[in-house]
Design a protein around this motif. Structure first.
Motif, short mmCIF file in Angstrom:
data_model
loop_
_atom_site.label_atom_id
_atom_site.label_comp_id
_atom_site.label_asym_id
_atom_site.label_seq_id
_atom_site.Cartn_x
_atom_site.Cartn_y
_atom_site.Cartn_z
N HIS A 25 59.36 -74.45 2.59
CA HIS A 25 59.29 -75.91 2.59
C HIS A 25 57.95 -76.42 3.17
N HIS A 81 54.83 -78.81 1.77
CA HIS A 81 54.14 -79.94 2.41
C HIS A 81 52.63 -79.69 2.48
N SER A 128 56.47 -83.56 10.29
CA SER A 128 57.67 -83.97 9.57
C SER A 128 58.80 -84.19 10.56
N ASP A 148 59.83 -85.55 1.92
CA ASP A 148 60.36 -84.46 1.10
C ASP A 148 60.46 -84.86 -0.38
ZN ZN Z 1 59.87 -81.85 4.86
#
Ligand code: ZN
Ligand code: KG4
Length: 340
Positions: A109, A113, A139, A304
């Protein structure tokens, strides 16, 4: 190569199709903010259940009416994130890949980003900046400064020892009665804030090093709120502004320090908190002063999204050793960027 990206690591159900040749991107996202708002944060079981309800209809809408033009590969977020939530995206991604006979790839993930600022260039049909560079990833779950020597070669230079920056925004917003998600709520309230009425510390900026700590800041706000007693709208705006200034200053100070010590000439900024206008403006000013190029994606690619996962999958599948990484059913709720 057309890559379907699926993101279900936290409280957004998101998917996108990215075409590496034409640069075309189609994406959809459904946020669960309404579901979690009354708890003031994400409830993992509710998140997983809602991904299960939302993901297939969302993919139906994204892929269009049958016969579906199947993608050439599927990238899904394999971690880090909430285990149940990750499992939904992984099961659907791998299931579809097997049915269609295309490769499936579990994406990190935070790498998604990290690469989102480069995707912004691809969408504008410009060559993306190349590593080496420094990345600030901010985040709800992470705050880190990463040295990017090459695609996939990441070294974490500093990270938060407790709350992530986004988490601090969310918890502080809850304290101020501003709702969830807290980042946009605090930023909106801060617009009416008067500078100088409150001041909070810039945690861990006096000592050497690149780590962060945001939980003390939240405690300072709590003490301030308790002292103030009943808060009016203006008080809340003033506290929100002082808090936002403290987080932004802290992040900027650490970025300057990391740029100086690493000698990198490019800074990529991403993650939900990178949608914050004050942060973007202050980082822009600091990097201009240092003669460093700064890139941040548009706000909807900071939070996201499926596009960053599709793009990360596309880049990884373009690497010579890609075949070996596909087709493993695996989610990793805890997973360091350095272990990719
Ligand atoms: Zn995220
Ligand atoms: O990257 P993201 O969507 O999800 C995670 O991977 O965690 O980041 C979500 C975080 C939340 O904590 C949210 O409050 C914060 O990003 N955020 C913001 C802003 N927009 C989202 N924080 C500050 N200012 C914003 N404008």
């Amino acid at each position: 190569m057309r890559v379907l990206g699926i993101e279900t690591s936290c409280d957004d159900t998101a998917a996108a199709i990215y075409d590496g040749e034409s640069g075309a991107l189609t994406q959809l996202r459904e946020t669960q903010a309404d579901l979690h708002r009354r708890y003031g944060g994400v409830v993992p079981e509710l998140a997983a259940r809602d991904h299960l309800r939302t993901l297939l209809p969302l993919l139906d809408r994204l892929l269009g009416a049958p016969p579906v033009a199947r993608p050439d590969a599927i990238a899904y977020t394999a971690g880090p994130g909430l285990a149940g939530a990750l499992l939904v995206g992984a099961s659907v991604g791998i299931g579809l890949a097997r049915a269609w006979g295309v490769p499936a790839l579990g994406v990190h993930h935070m790498e998604g980003h990290l690469l989102a600022p480069l995707l912004e260039f691809e969408l504008a049909h410009k060559p993306p900046p190349r590593p080496p560079m420094l990345a600030l990833l901010v985040s709800g779950g992470h705050t880190m400064l990463v040295d990017v020597a090459a695609l996939g070669v990441y070294r974490i230079l500093g990270q938060t020892l407790d709350d992530a920056a986004g988490e601090a925004f969310d918890k502080t917003a809850k304290l101020l009665g501003l709702g969830y998600p807290g980042g946009p709520a605090i930023a909106a309230a801060a617009l009416a804030g008067r500078a100088g009425r409150f001041s909070f510390t810039r945690p861990m900026t006096r000592r050497a090093g690149l780590d962060f700590s945001f939980s003390g800041l939240k405690t300072q706000v709590r003490v301030c709120v308790e002292r103030a007693g009943r808060l009016g709208k203006q008080d809340i705006a003033d506290i929100a502004l002082a808090f936002e200034q403290a987080v932004v200053d802290t992040l900027v100070i650490k970025c300057r320090r990391a740029l100086r010590s690493s000698g990198r000439r490019q800074l990529a900024v991403s993650g939900g908190v990178a949608a914050n206008r004050r942060l973007r403006e202050h980082l822009r000013r600091a990097t201009d002063e240092l003669g460093v190029a700064m890139f941040a994606p548009r706000p909807e690619l900071c939070t996201d999204n499926g596009a960053m996962i599709a793009y990360a999958g596309h880049l990884r599948l373009s690497l010579p050793a890609a075949a070996a990484t596909a087709e493993r059913f695996d989610v990793r709720p805890r997973w360091s960027l350095e272990e990719i």
